[in-house]
Design a protein around this motif. Structure first.
Motif, PDB file in Angstrom:
ATOM      1  N   SER A 160     -51.689 -16.576  22.909  1.00 11.88           N
ATOM      2  CA  SER A 160     -52.291 -16.717  21.581  1.00 11.88           C
ATOM      3  C   SER A 160     -51.245 -17.076  20.538  1.00 11.88           C
ATOM      4  O   SER A 160     -51.453 -17.950  19.696  1.00 11.88           O
ATOM      5  N   LEU A 164     -52.015 -20.770  18.826  1.00 13.42           N
ATOM      6  CA  LEU A 164     -52.857 -20.759  17.632  1.00 13.42           C
ATOM      7  C   LEU A 164     -52.055 -20.963  16.349  1.00 13.42           C
ATOM      8  O   LEU A 164     -50.899 -20.529  16.260  1.00 13.42           O
ATOM      9  N   ASP A 167     -52.474 -19.421  10.292  1.00 17.79           N
ATOM     10  CA  ASP A 167     -53.578 -18.893   9.490  1.00 17.79           C
ATOM     11  C   ASP A 167     -54.632 -18.226  10.361  1.00 17.79           C
ATOM     12  O   ASP A 167     -55.226 -17.213   9.971  1.00 17.79           O
ATOM     13  N   THR A 168     -54.855 -18.754  11.557  1.00 18.69           N
ATOM     14  CA  THR A 168     -55.802 -18.120  12.477  1.00 18.69           C
ATOM     15  C   THR A 168     -55.249 -16.792  12.974  1.00 18.69           C
ATOM     16  O   THR A 168     -55.974 -15.789  13.048  1.00 18.69           O
ATOM     17  N   THR A 171     -55.731 -14.267  10.335  1.00 21.46           N
ATOM     18  CA  THR A 171     -57.129 -13.870  10.163  1.00 21.46           C
ATOM     19  C   THR A 171     -57.571 -12.867  11.221  1.00 21.46           C
ATOM     20  O   THR A 171     -58.301 -11.909  10.925  1.00 21.46           O
ATOM     21  N   VAL A 172     -57.118 -13.065  12.461  1.00 20.67           N
ATOM     22  CA  VAL A 172     -57.561 -12.176  13.540  1.00 20.67           C
ATOM     23  C   VAL A 172     -56.576 -11.044  13.812  1.00 20.67           C
ATOM     24  O   VAL A 172     -56.738 -10.283  14.774  1.00 20.67           O
ATOM     25  N   ASP A 175     -50.622 -11.637  13.649  1.00 17.70           N
ATOM     26  CA  ASP A 175     -49.492 -12.254  12.956  1.00 17.70           C
ATOM     27  C   ASP A 175     -48.259 -11.349  12.873  1.00 17.70           C
ATOM     28  O   ASP A 175     -47.265 -11.721  12.246  1.00 17.70           O
TER      29      ASP A 175
END
Length: 205
Positions: A160, A164, A167-168, A171-172, A175
């Protein structure tokens, strides 16, 4: 380094950079700086290349596992082990993603190629057994099943982070690599003194 290992290491590098479609006999010859036809002499088919690359990656992981065992301090704690996983995640994703990217390609190839599947299984078992021994040395009643799940979680998180956009990931909630490394460890590591039978009973409820 033997020429065979050179060709395998080159194949791993090509898998990481170009993906499975870029892995050809000629591409390996060019990148390794050997005469055209050399790779085909060692590995007549593409499946032979992939299987050899998977076996080479397994050997490299086993060597890393052996070094870890040799350097593990006698007084290692559970928190020390937990701190390893953010460092491993950073190395796999940010410092040098070659091995992780190549592994993803090999996992995909293993779906269709039994030889690659068999080679990868050796790596997964070696990792799980080493991680279980490390956690047990730190006083945790971990089993190969626990650490095998940890390895699978780690792989999914690493993919991931590699695939990815930021920003994704934000969001999930993916990060923060440090928190993710601690999280994958905490999600699978049993509490000190907890028996495997107790965990299975709790999971079945």
């Amino acid at each position: 380094m033997s020429r065979r290992d050179l060709l395998c290491d080159t194949a791993i590098q090509i898998l990481a950079v170009e993906g499975g479609r870029g892995l050809t006999h000629r591409a390996i010859d060019r990148e390794a700086g050997v005469p055209i036809g050399t790779t085909k002499n060692y590995f007549p088919t593409r499946e032979a290349i992939l299987t050899a690359a998977a076996a080479r990656m397994t050997a490299l992981h086993r060597a890393a596992v052996d070094r870890l065992r040799e350097t593990t301090p006698a007084d290692i704690s559970a928190s020390d082990v937990a701190e390893l996983y953010p460092a491993l995640l950073r190395r796999a994703v940010a410092d040098d993603p070659t091995q992780m990217l190549a592994m993803v390609e090999l996992y995909l190839e293993a779906v269709r190629r039994p030889g690659v599947r068999e080679a990868l299984s050796g790596m997964v078992l070696a990792n799980a057994e080493a991680a279980a021994a490390l956690q047990q040395a730190a006083g945790l009643p971990s089993t190969v099943r626990d650490t095998g799940l940890l390895d699978a979680y780690f792989l999914g998180v690493a993919i991931s982070l590699l695939a990815l956009p930021l920003d994704t990931l934000e969001t999930v909630g993916l990060d923060d690599p440090y928190a993710l490394g601690i999280g994958v460890f905490s999600a699978t590591a049993p509490s000190p003194g907890e028996a495997p039978a107790e965990r299975r009973s709790a999971e079945s409820r």
